[in-house]
Design a protein around this motif. Sequence first.
Motif, PDB file in Angstrom:
ATOM      1  N   SER A 154      18.016  57.428 -33.302  1.00  0.00           N
ATOM      2  CA  SER A 154      16.838  56.579 -33.496  1.00  0.00           C
ATOM      3  C   SER A 154      17.146  55.326 -34.302  1.00  0.00           C
ATOM      4  O   SER A 154      16.299  54.459 -34.451  1.00  0.00           O
ATOM      5  CB  SER A 154      15.740  57.376 -34.216  1.00  0.00           C
ATOM      6  N   GLY A 155      18.371  55.240 -34.834  1.00  0.00           N
ATOM      7  CA  GLY A 155      18.743  54.093 -35.651  1.00  0.00           C
ATOM      8  C   GLY A 155      18.438  54.268 -37.116  1.00  0.00           C
ATOM      9  O   GLY A 155      18.706  53.375 -37.929  1.00  0.00           O
ATOM     10  N   MET A 156      17.865  55.426 -37.481  1.00  0.00           N
ATOM     11  CA  MET A 156      17.531  55.686 -38.876  1.00  0.00           C
ATOM     12  C   MET A 156      18.596  56.580 -39.501  1.00  0.00           C
ATOM     13  O   MET A 156      18.664  57.774 -39.209  1.00  0.00           O
ATOM     14  CB  MET A 156      16.163  56.364 -38.979  1.00  0.00           C
ATOM     15  N   GLY A 157      19.465  55.992 -40.319  1.00  0.00           N
ATOM     16  CA  GLY A 157      20.448  56.772 -41.041  1.00  0.00           C
ATOM     17  C   GLY A 157      19.897  57.271 -42.360  1.00  0.00           C
ATOM     18  O   GLY A 157      18.830  56.850 -42.801  1.00  0.00           O
ATOM     19  N   LEU A 158      20.627  58.184 -42.987  1.00  0.00           N
ATOM     20  CA  LEU A 158      20.177  58.742 -44.258  1.00  0.00           C
ATOM     21  C   LEU A 158      20.032  57.661 -45.315  1.00  0.00           C
ATOM     22  O   LEU A 158      19.087  57.683 -46.105  1.00  0.00           O
ATOM     23  CB  LEU A 158      21.172  59.812 -44.731  1.00  0.00           C
ATOM     24  N   ARG A 159      20.918  56.680 -45.321  1.00  0.00           N
ATOM     25  CA  ARG A 159      20.863  55.592 -46.303  1.00  0.00           C
ATOM     26  C   ARG A 159      19.568  54.782 -46.145  1.00  0.00           C
ATOM     27  O   ARG A 159      18.900  54.452 -47.132  1.00  0.00           O
ATOM     28  CB  ARG A 159      22.084  54.686 -46.132  1.00  0.00           C
ATOM     29  N   GLN A 160      19.204  54.483 -44.877  1.00  0.00           N
ATOM     30  CA  GLN A 160      17.983  53.720 -44.627  1.00  0.00           C
ATOM     31  C   GLN A 160      16.739  54.481 -45.085  1.00  0.00           C
ATOM     32  O   GLN A 160      15.790  53.902 -45.596  1.00  0.00           O
ATOM     33  CB  GLN A 160      17.866  53.401 -43.136  1.00  0.00           C
ATOM     34  N   ILE A 161      16.765  55.789 -44.878  1.00  0.00           N
ATOM     35  CA  ILE A 161      15.618  56.607 -45.270  1.00  0.00           C
ATOM     36  C   ILE A 161      15.463  56.615 -46.790  1.00  0.00           C
ATOM     37  O   ILE A 161      14.378  56.428 -47.331  1.00  0.00           O
ATOM     38  CB  ILE A 161      15.780  58.045 -44.728  1.00  0.00           C
ATOM     39  N   LEU A 162      16.585  56.844 -47.482  1.00  0.00           N
ATOM     40  CA  LEU A 162      16.534  56.948 -48.934  1.00  0.00           C
ATOM     41  C   LEU A 162      16.209  55.613 -49.596  1.00  0.00           C
ATOM     42  O   LEU A 162      15.735  55.588 -50.729  1.00  0.00           O
ATOM     43  CB  LEU A 162      17.876  57.483 -49.466  1.00  0.00           C
ATOM     44  N   LEU A 163      16.472  54.509 -48.886  1.00  0.00           N
ATOM     45  CA  LEU A 163      16.202  53.187 -49.446  1.00  0.00           C
ATOM     46  C   LEU A 163      14.781  52.713 -49.146  1.00  0.00           C
ATOM     47  O   LEU A 163      14.439  51.571 -49.412  1.00  0.00           O
ATOM     48  CB  LEU A 163      17.223  52.166 -48.926  1.00  0.00           C
ATOM     49  N   ASN A 164      13.956  53.555 -48.565  1.00  0.00           N
ATOM     50  CA  ASN A 164      12.579  53.184 -48.292  1.00  0.00           C
ATOM     51  C   ASN A 164      11.653  54.132 -49.037  1.00  0.00           C
ATOM     52  O   ASN A 164      11.097  55.075 -48.463  1.00  0.00           O
ATOM     53  CB  ASN A 164      12.284  53.240 -46.788  1.00  0.00           C
ATOM     54  N   VAL A 276       6.793  48.733 -39.905  1.00  0.00           N
ATOM     55  CA  VAL A 276       7.535  49.607 -38.980  1.00  0.00           C
ATOM     56  C   VAL A 276       8.543  50.514 -39.685  1.00  0.00           C
ATOM     57  O   VAL A 276       8.567  51.728 -39.443  1.00  0.00           O
ATOM     58  CB  VAL A 276       8.219  48.765 -37.880  1.00  0.00           C
ATOM     59  N   PRO A 277       9.420  49.993 -40.579  1.00  0.00           N
ATOM     60  CA  PRO A 277      10.365  50.901 -41.256  1.00  0.00           C
ATOM     61  C   PRO A 277       9.657  51.982 -42.073  1.00  0.00           C
ATOM     62  O   PRO A 277      10.115  53.128 -42.110  1.00  0.00           O
ATOM     63  CB  PRO A 277      11.162  49.964 -42.167  1.00  0.00           C
ATOM     64  N   VAL A 278       8.550  51.628 -42.701  1.00  0.00           N
ATOM     65  CA  VAL A 278       7.788  52.604 -43.487  1.00  0.00           C
ATOM     66  C   VAL A 278       7.272  53.715 -42.580  1.00  0.00           C
ATOM     67  O   VAL A 278       7.376  54.907 -42.893  1.00  0.00           O
ATOM     68  CB  VAL A 278       6.609  51.917 -44.206  1.00  0.00           C
ATOM     69  N   ALA A 279       6.718  53.319 -41.438  1.00  0.00           N
ATOM     70  CA  ALA A 279       6.168  54.303 -40.498  1.00  0.00           C
ATOM     71  C   ALA A 279       7.250  55.200 -39.930  1.00  0.00           C
ATOM     72  O   ALA A 279       7.076  56.425 -39.817  1.00  0.00           O
ATOM     73  CB  ALA A 279       5.439  53.573 -39.366  1.00  0.00           C
ATOM     74  N   ILE A 280       8.394  54.616 -39.577  1.00  0.00           N
ATOM     75  CA  ILE A 280       9.477  55.404 -38.978  1.00  0.00           C
ATOM     76  C   ILE A 280      10.039  56.402 -39.986  1.00  0.00           C
ATOM     77  O   ILE A 280      10.283  57.569 -39.653  1.00  0.00           O
ATOM     78  CB  ILE A 280      10.581  54.477 -38.436  1.00  0.00           C
ATOM     79  N   VAL A 281      10.246  55.968 -41.218  1.00  0.00           N
ATOM     80  CA  VAL A 281      10.771  56.873 -42.242  1.00  0.00           C
ATOM     81  C   VAL A 281       9.804  58.019 -42.496  1.00  0.00           C
ATOM     82  O   VAL A 281      10.189  59.198 -42.522  1.00  0.00           O
ATOM     83  CB  VAL A 281      11.053  56.096 -43.554  1.00  0.00           C
ATOM     84  N   GLY A 283       7.378  59.169 -40.511  1.00  0.00           N
ATOM     85  CA  GLY A 283       7.303  60.030 -39.335  1.00  0.00           C
ATOM     86  C   GLY A 283       8.554  60.854 -39.136  1.00  0.00           C
ATOM     87  O   GLY A 283       8.491  62.024 -38.726  1.00  0.00           O
ATOM     88  N   PHE A 284       9.717  60.264 -39.436  1.00  0.00           N
ATOM     89  CA  PHE A 284      11.002  60.959 -39.291  1.00  0.00           C
ATOM     90  C   PHE A 284      11.059  62.175 -40.212  1.00  0.00           C
ATOM     91  O   PHE A 284      11.408  63.285 -39.792  1.00  0.00           O
ATOM     92  CB  PHE A 284      12.128  59.983 -39.622  1.00  0.00           C
ATOM     93  N   VAL A 285      10.711  61.976 -41.478  1.00  0.00           N
ATOM     94  CA  VAL A 285      10.760  63.073 -42.455  1.00  0.00           C
ATOM     95  C   VAL A 285       9.796  64.194 -42.064  1.00  0.00           C
ATOM     96  O   VAL A 285      10.137  65.377 -42.102  1.00  0.00           O
ATOM     97  CB  VAL A 285      10.424  62.544 -43.868  1.00  0.00           C
ATOM     98  N   LEU A 286       8.580  63.832 -41.650  1.00  0.00           N
ATOM     99  CA  LEU A 286       7.588  64.847 -41.286  1.00  0.00           C
ATOM    100  C   LEU A 286       7.961  65.556 -39.987  1.00  0.00           C
ATOM    101  O   LEU A 286       7.652  66.742 -39.820  1.00  0.00           O
ATOM    102  CB  LEU A 286       6.206  64.201 -41.169  1.00  0.00           C
ATOM    103  N   SER A 287       8.631  64.857 -39.075  1.00  0.00           N
ATOM    104  CA  SER A 287       9.091  65.505 -37.841  1.00  0.00           C
ATOM    105  C   SER A 287      10.139  66.564 -38.136  1.00  0.00           C
ATOM    106  O   SER A 287      10.161  67.623 -37.501  1.00  0.00           O
ATOM    107  CB  SER A 287       9.663  64.454 -36.872  1.00  0.00           C
ATOM    108  N   LEU A 288      11.010  66.281 -39.088  1.00  0.00           N
ATOM    109  CA  LEU A 288      12.011  67.270 -39.481  1.00  0.00           C
ATOM    110  C   LEU A 288      11.376  68.427 -40.250  1.00  0.00           C
ATOM    111  O   LEU A 288      11.798  69.585 -40.120  1.00  0.00           O
ATOM    112  CB  LEU A 288      13.097  66.623 -40.344  1.00  0.00           C
ATOM    113  N   ALA A 289      10.340  68.117 -41.033  1.00  0.00           N
ATOM    114  CA  ALA A 289       9.722  69.151 -41.875  1.00  0.00           C
ATOM    115  C   ALA A 289       8.852  70.113 -41.081  1.00  0.00           C
ATOM    116  O   ALA A 289       8.725  71.291 -41.446  1.00  0.00           O
ATOM    117  CB  ALA A 289       8.897  68.483 -42.978  1.00  0.00           C
ATOM    118  N   ALA A 290       8.218  69.629 -40.015  1.00  0.00           N
ATOM    119  CA  ALA A 290       7.227  70.437 -39.292  1.00  0.00           C
ATOM    120  C   ALA A 290       7.761  71.795 -38.831  1.00  0.00           C
ATOM    121  O   ALA A 290       7.176  72.832 -39.167  1.00  0.00           O
ATOM    122  CB  ALA A 290       6.655  69.644 -38.121  1.00  0.00           C
TER     123      ALA A 290
END
Length: 301
Positions: A154-164, A276-281, A283-290
């Motif tokens: 999806s283009g979202m790496g761990l670094r991008q997630i942690l930096l948002n 957009v980056p806020v929404a993707i991060v 949504g990404f975290v909640l998709s993994l958590a569900a």
Amino acid sequence: MYAGLLLVLLPLALGYCVPCRSQSILKLLNVVVARMIYLILFLMGISLAFVDNLVSHLTTIFTVSLVFLVCIAIANLAGLWLIDIRRGRLNPHPGAQAISKWALLLDSVWLCLVILAGVALGHLLDPEWFDVDALSEWALMLLLLLIGIQLRNSGMGLRQILLNPWGLIIALVVLVSSWVGGVAGALILNMPLSQGLALSSGYGWYSLSGILISDQLGPVLGSAAFINDLARELVAIILIPTLMRRHPSCAVGYGAATAMDFTLPVLQRSGGVAIVPVAIVSGFVLSLAAPIFMLFFLSLG
């Protein structure tokens, strides 16, 4: 007790390990995932048809889904509102434009029609020879494998997630406040708290919550979980344009896991590229958590 958790997380983890640089393959993957969702909901409709005295259970299905929808919405929006108090309004941007919600709402209507088609076919099938539960489990595992590949690429790496941090805070607030709403719903309906927590951990991922709850608690509660999460998505589509300027965290967070896919176009058009980056991060975290939390709480029952 944790075999179900392993069966769900294993294909998701395996898919996340698969890199893919071909855009054509990723586009094909997106199409297949969309079709798989229809297949899973169709099988859920067949499973629902196999329930004895289905008509008598409809009141239960809609009561449970409505109570949880209201309780979770109140808890989510209250928690997200506190974030917006600290952050303030979102600055208006030239790219903001109105979006027609009718096409998105029509997609949700089609999802309901697919389930109804499954119910209609299920009345013609013999549950003795048509093992809908096994088919649903295999379809779900294939879907999670493909979704794992999507998340990895999806283009979202761990670094991008942690930096948002904004996206992470929204995800955390939605995570915890949903459990508060789930506990409230369980107390109102006199259900076990573990079931209430499981029902509140779908975060808008209706295809996953519907089939997982059906597998563990039966198609009646599975249908209630599906309607609850689908209704959440519909409400998000309606609320996002209204909430975005004054309450951007509420707009992003209420979409929950759908913020990185289905409701993302609505978020982008209402809040601009910056959201957009806020929404993707989030949504990404909640998709993994569900799947993790749904199966964890189901294993406690």
